[in-house]
Design an enzyme around this catalytic site. Structure first.
Site, PDB file in Angstrom:
ATOM      1  N   HIS A 124      35.036  38.554  45.345  1.00 55.67           N
ATOM      2  CA  HIS A 124      34.527  39.922  45.501  1.00 55.67           C
ATOM      3  C   HIS A 124      34.901  40.820  44.322  1.00 55.67           C
ATOM      4  O   HIS A 124      34.325  41.899  44.154  1.00 55.67           O
ATOM      5  CB  HIS A 124      35.024  40.535  46.817  1.00 55.67           C
ATOM      6  N   ASP A 154      36.149  33.119  49.011  1.00 55.48           N
ATOM      7  CA  ASP A 154      36.435  34.317  48.204  1.00 55.48           C
ATOM      8  C   ASP A 154      37.261  33.967  46.964  1.00 55.48           C
ATOM      9  O   ASP A 154      38.192  34.667  46.593  1.00 55.48           O
ATOM     10  CB  ASP A 154      37.168  35.375  49.040  1.00 55.48           C
ATOM     11  N   SER A 228      43.703  42.795  44.283  1.00 53.04           N
ATOM     12  CA  SER A 228      42.911  41.646  44.709  1.00 53.04           C
ATOM     13  C   SER A 228      42.792  40.631  43.579  1.00 53.04           C
ATOM     14  O   SER A 228      42.460  40.988  42.440  1.00 53.04           O
ATOM     15  CB  SER A 228      41.513  42.101  45.144  1.00 53.04           C
TER      16      SER A 228
END
Length: 232
Positions: A124, A154, A228
């Site tokens: 993402h 992911d 992230s």
């Protein structure tokens, strides 16, 4: 009535009164409650203390975040992606001839996994990216290309467009991790340089129903905005 009868009557009256008073005292009057106080215990003249714990063995008992951070933080990079965002046309766009597509910039983190510049990050972070810039050690910037990406897990793999050599991260064995183990989460948000937060492993083999592949390690280490793609 002669004197002998009078004396006898007085003695009987006195005896009856004594018996009545004694019966009241014995049967009717409340008996006082006897409270036994605690006995005082004499304290020893000296209290033995353990002075064997010093700075050296305190350090051996505490987790060494400094060494772990120093060995890892330079392998964590800042990931900046530029994607083309689409929005609904407005009357102002039509009047001024503006396009509905505009570049949008997203940021995240990643970690170098090989000396030739391969990087792992979250899918993402780079999804729909037209251009990807990687900042290493807070100053050097490189362009990167997507080698592969998997939205279900992911995970995305990038490669730096350079022939320079890099120091990769050393992987641990997650199968050996235990609930309660100390961990640190490292990120490189907004290109400011590496940041480190600490916590413990709260749970293993966690499944929360978000994707097809789930075997998460749960931690209470803070994962802040822009982290992230960084390693745990």
């Amino acid at each position: 009535m002669n004197m002998k009868k009078i004396i006898t009557l007085v003695l009987v009256s006195a005896l009856g009164g004594a018996i009545t008073l004694g019966s009241y005292k014995y049967f009717l009057e409340e008996k006082p409650t006897v409270v036994k106080t605690h006995e005082l215990i004499e304290l020893p003249p000296k209290v033995v203390a353990n002075y064997e714990t010093n700075t050296v063995n305190l350090e051996s008992l505490n987790p060494n975040f400094v060494t772990a951070a120093e060995n890892t933080i330079n392998t964590v990079v800042h990931v900046q992606n530029t994607a083309i965002g689409r929005r609904q046309m407005t009357m102002e766009d039509l009047f001024f001839g503006r396009q509905s597509q505009r570049p949008q910039i997203g940021t995240g983190s990643g970690v170098i996994i090989s000396s030739d510049g391969y990087i792992i990050t979250n899918n993402h972070v780079i999804q729909d990216a037209e251009d990807i810039i990687i900042r290493v050690n807070g100053d050097k910037e490189y362009k990167a290309k997507v080698i592969g990406a998997d939205p279900l897990s992911d995970i995305a793999v990038l490669q730096l467009k350079t022939k320079e050599k890099f120091i990769p991260v050393k992987f641990g064995d997650s199968d050996k991790s235990r609930i309660g183990d100390w961990v640190i989460a490292i990120g490189n948000p907004f290109g400011l340089g590496g940041t480190v937060t600490s916590g413990i492993i709260s749970a293993r083999n966690r499944s929360i129903g978000l994707s097809r592949y789930e075997d998460y390690i749960q931690t209470d280490a803070s994962i802040n905005s822009g982290n992230s793609g960084g390693p745990l």
